[in-house]
Design a protein around this motif. Structure first.
Motif, PDB file in Angstrom:
ATOM      1  N   ILE A 108       0.837  -1.201   0.000  1.00 41.38           N
ATOM      2  CA  ILE A 108       0.000   0.000   0.000  1.00 41.38           C
ATOM      3  C   ILE A 108       0.875   1.255   0.000  1.00 41.38           C
ATOM      4  CG2 ILE A 108      -1.598   1.369   1.413  1.00 41.38           C
ATOM      5  CD1 ILE A 108      -2.972  -1.233   2.177  1.00 41.38           C
ATOM      6  N   PHE A 109       1.990   1.195   0.754  1.00 41.04           N
ATOM      7  CA  PHE A 109       2.891   2.342   0.800  1.00 41.04           C
ATOM      8  C   PHE A 109       3.657   2.518  -0.509  1.00 41.04           C
ATOM      9  CE2 PHE A 109       3.441   0.650   5.352  1.00 41.04           C
ATOM     10  CZ  PHE A 109       2.217   1.180   5.726  1.00 41.04           C
ATOM     11  N   LEU A 110       3.997   1.400  -1.141  1.00 36.62           N
ATOM     12  CA  LEU A 110       4.922   1.434  -2.271  1.00 36.62           C
ATOM     13  C   LEU A 110       4.237   1.674  -3.619  1.00 36.62           C
ATOM     14  CD1 LEU A 110       7.345  -1.499  -1.312  1.00 36.62           C
ATOM     15  CD2 LEU A 110       7.597   0.946  -0.862  1.00 36.62           C
ATOM     16  N   VAL A 111       3.000   1.223  -3.750  1.00 35.24           N
ATOM     17  CA  VAL A 111       2.312   1.381  -5.039  1.00 35.24           C
ATOM     18  C   VAL A 111       1.780   2.805  -5.155  1.00 35.24           C
ATOM     19  CG1 VAL A 111       0.396   0.615  -6.476  1.00 35.24           C
ATOM     20  CG2 VAL A 111       1.672  -1.050  -5.107  1.00 35.24           C
ATOM     21  N   PRO A 112       2.221   3.560  -6.146  1.00 41.05           N
ATOM     22  CA  PRO A 112       1.737   4.943  -6.295  1.00 41.05           C
ATOM     23  C   PRO A 112       0.269   4.990  -6.672  1.00 41.05           C
ATOM     24  CG  PRO A 112       3.084   4.313  -8.175  1.00 41.05           C
ATOM     25  CD  PRO A 112       3.203   3.199  -7.177  1.00 41.05           C
TER      26      PRO A 112
ATOM     27  N   LEU B 161       0.878   1.190 -11.610  1.00 39.76           N
ATOM     28  CA  LEU B 161       2.164   0.765 -12.165  1.00 39.76           C
ATOM     29  C   LEU B 161       1.948   0.073 -13.504  1.00 39.76           C
ATOM     30  CD1 LEU B 161       3.933  -0.786  -9.023  1.00 39.76           C
ATOM     31  CD2 LEU B 161       4.598   1.323 -10.197  1.00 39.76           C
ATOM     32  N   PHE B 162       2.859   0.317 -14.440  1.00 38.40           N
ATOM     33  CA  PHE B 162       2.859  -0.377 -15.737  1.00 38.40           C
ATOM     34  C   PHE B 162       1.505  -0.281 -16.446  1.00 38.40           C
ATOM     35  CE2 PHE B 162       5.591  -2.863 -12.761  1.00 38.40           C
ATOM     36  CZ  PHE B 162       6.813  -2.414 -13.240  1.00 38.40           C
ATOM     37  N   GLY B 163       0.851   0.860 -16.271  1.00 37.98           N
ATOM     38  CA  GLY B 163      -0.429   1.066 -16.945  1.00 37.98           C
ATOM     39  C   GLY B 163      -1.623   0.478 -16.228  1.00 37.98           C
ATOM     40  N   LEU B 164      -1.382  -0.223 -15.127  1.00 40.45           N
ATOM     41  CA  LEU B 164      -2.476  -0.796 -14.344  1.00 40.45           C
ATOM     42  C   LEU B 164      -2.864   0.153 -13.210  1.00 40.45           C
ATOM     43  CD1 LEU B 164      -1.703  -4.599 -13.877  1.00 40.45           C
ATOM     44  CD2 LEU B 164      -3.595  -3.593 -15.155  1.00 40.45           C
ATOM     45  N   PRO B 165      -4.159   0.386 -12.978  1.00 36.96           N
ATOM     46  CA  PRO B 165      -4.584   1.199 -11.835  1.00 36.96           C
ATOM     47  C   PRO B 165      -4.121   0.595 -10.511  1.00 36.96           C
ATOM     48  CG  PRO B 165      -6.393   0.877 -13.374  1.00 36.96           C
ATOM     49  CD  PRO B 165      -5.292  -0.049 -13.805  1.00 36.96           C
TER      50      PRO B 165
END
Length: 290
Positions: free
Chosen positions: A59-63, A67-71
């Motif tokens: 949760i902290f790391l995923v902006p 990422l890579f075009g995925l929500p």
């Protein structure tokens, strides 16, 4: 059964074997015993929280943009599934445990769908996702599954036994009442404190007996429910701070989740414990003899 036979799959599962060894360091006394037991308890708790810990770190790391075009919500679902498959592959979790965790996922997801529906709107998931079903991202069920995973893992690693466990049919009624009240309180009033009072009476004599190192320790089972509920409440504050979901009073600016949610999470822990204890009871007796 040797360690190699019981835990053949990975170094992490070998760590489980070491943690479950009753006397790897021999007899201990005084301050040395306190330190070793304290460290073992902390390590076992951290190990039991592996699924929840890795998931919430993501949760902290995923902006927020993903990422890579995925929500973001879709990325979190992929991560949750990857963690789950890794734990099964590495023998850190059995297939039976995974089936139980799937049950927690379904129970939690059903509650999420109801709570976020247009007629209720207790909270919302504001971001877009391809894997939203009825307005709820599929990863959300894993937040409930994380609680179930922790209880299942801690039960095994700490060699948990329950003394004075109440009648299973009564525990089932309380568990059902807790779950149904999450739905019905929107229509017929909130009876959580009445249900909580019944749960206190039911579990008043119950004691959880656990083994940090080589000796069994004990604490009131009700206290464990309250403590686990508190840490889940802290995790909820972190999740809302990062905008994973939001309560209506957090739409303008973040604020601390109301302390009353602690009681809701503690009740949910009781419900989760009831499911786990039933599954354990099917396989073996969990009550410690008088």
């Amino acid at each position: 059964m040797t360690t190699e036979t019981a835990y053949p799959a990975s170094r992490l599962s070998s760590l489980d074997a070491l943690l479950c060894d009753k006397q790897p360091w021999g007899e201990l006394e005084g301050a040395k015993r306190f330190i070793v037991e304290f460290l073992y308890f902390g390590i076992k708790e951290a190990r039991a929280c592996m699924f929840a810990g890795l998931f919430f770190i993501s949760i902290f790391l995923v902006p927020r943009v993903g990422l890579f075009g995925l929500p973001r919500y879709d990325v979190l679902l992929v991560i949750a599934l990857a963690i789950q498959f890794f734990m099964i592959w590495s023998k850190l979790e059995t297939l039976d445990e995974a089936k139980a965790i799937l049950l927690f996922h379904i129970v939690g997801f059903a509650l999420e769908v109801f709570k976020t529906s247009s007629s209720i709107q207790s909270w919302s998931y504001p971001d877009f996702a391809y894997t939203k079903v009825l307005g709820v991202p599929l990863f959300s069920g894993f937040m409930y599954a994380a609680v179930g995973s922790y209880i299942i893992q801690a039960w095994r690693l700490l060699d948990v036994r329950i003394k004075h466990h109440p009648s299973y049919w009564m525990a089932t009624l309380i568990g059902l009442a807790i779950y149904l009240n999450f739905f019905t309180h929107h229509y017929i009033g909130d009876y959580r404190w009445y249900i909580a009072a019944c749960a206190v009476g039911l579990y008043a004599r119950a004691t959880v007996i656990y083994r940090p190192y080589d000796r069994h320790r004990k604490m009131p089972l009700l206290l464990s429910f309250i403590l686990i509920g508190f840490f889940v409440w802290l995790a909820e504050n972190i999740s809302t701070f990062f905008g994973i979901w939001k309560y209506p009073n957090q739409l303008g600016a973040w604020s601390v989740v109301h302390i009353g949610k602690w009681s809701s999470w503690s009740l949910l822990v009781i419900m989760t414990f009831t499911i786990v204890s039933h599954l354990k009871h099917i396989k073996s007796r969990i009550s410690v003899p008088e």
